[in-house]
Design an enzyme around this catalytic site. Structure first.
Site, mmCIF file in Angstrom:
data_model
loop_
_atom_site.group_PDB
_atom_site.id
_atom_site.type_symbol
_atom_site.label_atom_id
_atom_site.label_comp_id
_atom_site.label_asym_id
_atom_site.label_seq_id
_atom_site.Cartn_x
_atom_site.Cartn_y
_atom_site.Cartn_z
ATOM 1 N N SER A 148 20.585 56.937 5.643
ATOM 2 C CA SER A 148 19.486 56.601 4.730
ATOM 3 C C SER A 148 19.366 55.089 4.554
ATOM 4 O O SER A 148 20.333 54.344 4.714
ATOM 5 C CB SER A 148 19.714 57.228 3.361
HETATM 6 N N1 SAH Z 1 24.052 60.977 3.515
HETATM 7 C C1 SAH Z 1 23.850 60.616 4.912
HETATM 8 C C2 SAH Z 1 22.388 60.746 5.328
HETATM 9 C C3 SAH Z 1 22.276 61.813 6.301
HETATM 10 S S1 SAH Z 1 20.669 62.364 6.772
HETATM 11 C C4 SAH Z 1 24.434 59.258 5.212
HETATM 12 O O1 SAH Z 1 24.868 58.564 4.292
HETATM 13 O O2 SAH Z 1 24.480 58.874 6.389
HETATM 14 C C5 SAH Z 1 20.755 64.045 6.217
HETATM 15 C C6 SAH Z 1 21.857 64.896 6.806
HETATM 16 O O3 SAH Z 1 21.707 66.199 6.231
HETATM 17 C C7 SAH Z 1 21.784 65.101 8.321
HETATM 18 O O4 SAH Z 1 22.994 64.719 8.902
HETATM 19 C C8 SAH Z 1 21.536 66.602 8.474
HETATM 20 O O5 SAH Z 1 22.162 67.181 9.606
HETATM 21 C C9 SAH Z 1 22.128 67.151 7.182
HETATM 22 N N2 SAH Z 1 21.669 68.476 6.774
HETATM 23 C C10 SAH Z 1 20.412 68.999 6.848
HETATM 24 N N3 SAH Z 1 20.396 70.261 6.361
HETATM 25 C C11 SAH Z 1 21.672 70.539 5.953
HETATM 26 C C12 SAH Z 1 22.308 71.676 5.368
HETATM 27 N N4 SAH Z 1 21.640 72.808 5.079
HETATM 28 N N5 SAH Z 1 23.619 71.600 5.079
HETATM 29 C C13 SAH Z 1 24.344 70.474 5.342
HETATM 30 N N6 SAH Z 1 23.803 69.376 5.909
HETATM 31 C C14 SAH Z 1 22.484 69.397 6.210
#
Ligand code: SAH
Length: 216
Positions: A64
């Site tokens: 993000s």
């Molecule tokens: N917090 C992260 C941002 C990641 S983007 C950081 O600091 O880098 C969002 C993430 O959510 C992605 O990696 C995606 O694979 C995950 N995601 C999407 N749906 C999900 C679910 N149902 N359960 C767990 N993770 C999920």
């Protein structure tokens, strides 16, 4: 990886930029100044680590934007010792910010390759107290519930009831709600065993929250 004076300087500038954009929680700003965001990037992309931008981390996902991380963390009102659940580990950066603020962090990722990478990286950071899980965040982590705070870092079409159930009374759930066009940052405050209030905050754009684990 090395955290040089140059990196520290760039981080200070980034924190000033985030402050100018309206983040005022000193605990959040301090954590963002402390955590080396470039550790969460592949070495060929290090120069992008201190731009206030999201960036690809593989598997079609992104780390993000720093402002967004700060915004969500500020809304979460993290206190030392809080038990915090994060849905969407991704790179592990947000989890590390929470841990740096003294939270006990539980984080879930549905994509195996990202889960493996974050699980290997996080213990190398000075972020204690992070447990990484491979699973479907829609279901939360009932075995470890209840949580003081829950943060979702992917766009949800609606507020998952399982997550509200796993919140303590008085706890906060911060979650971007909406479709692919953009989402409103919701803060859900659990007011009793069966009731909650919803506040709408700024507009953001996240990758979608998807159902079920993915095995790649
Ligand atoms: N917090 C992260 C941002 C990641 S983007 C950081 O600091 O880098 C969002 C993430 O959510 C992605 O990696 C995606 O694979 C995950 N995601 C999407 N749906 C999900 C679910 N149902 N359960 C767990 N993770 C999920």
């Amino acid at each position: 990886m090395i955290d040089s004076y140059k990196h520290k300087g760039l981080r200070k500038q980034l924190v000033n930029e985030i402050r100018r954009k309206g983040i005022s929680d000193e605990g959040v700003l301090k954590a963002m100044e402390a955590v080396p965001r470039h550790f969460f990037f592949d070495s060929s992309f290090l120069k992008f680590a201190y731009d206030d931008q999201p960036f690809p981390i593989g598997a079609g996902q992104t780390i993000s934007q720093p402002y967004t991380v700060a915004y969500q963390t500020e809304l979460l009102n993290v206190k030392k010792g809080d038990k915090v659940l994060e849905i969407g580990t991704g790179s592990g950066y947000q989890a590390c910010i929470l841990a740096c603020m003294g939270a006990k962090v539980f984080t879930i990722e549905r994509i195996k390759s990202l889960y493996i990478k974050a699980k290997a990286l996080l213990p190398e950071m000075q972020c204690n107290s992070i447990k990484v899980f491979y699973g479907d965040g829609y279901k939360g982590l009932p075995t470890y519930a209840p949580f003081d705070k829950i943060i979702v870092t992917a766009a949800a079409p609606l507020i998952p009831e399982a997550l509200v159930e796993q919140l303590k009374i008085g706890g906060y759930l911060v979650i971007p709600v909406g479709g692919s066009g953009g989402q409103v940052m919701n803060r859900v405050i659990k007011t009793s065993g069966s009731d909650y209030e919803i506040e709408g905050h700024g507009l953001f754009r996240f990758v979608p929250l998807l159902n079920e684990r993915e095995d790649i």
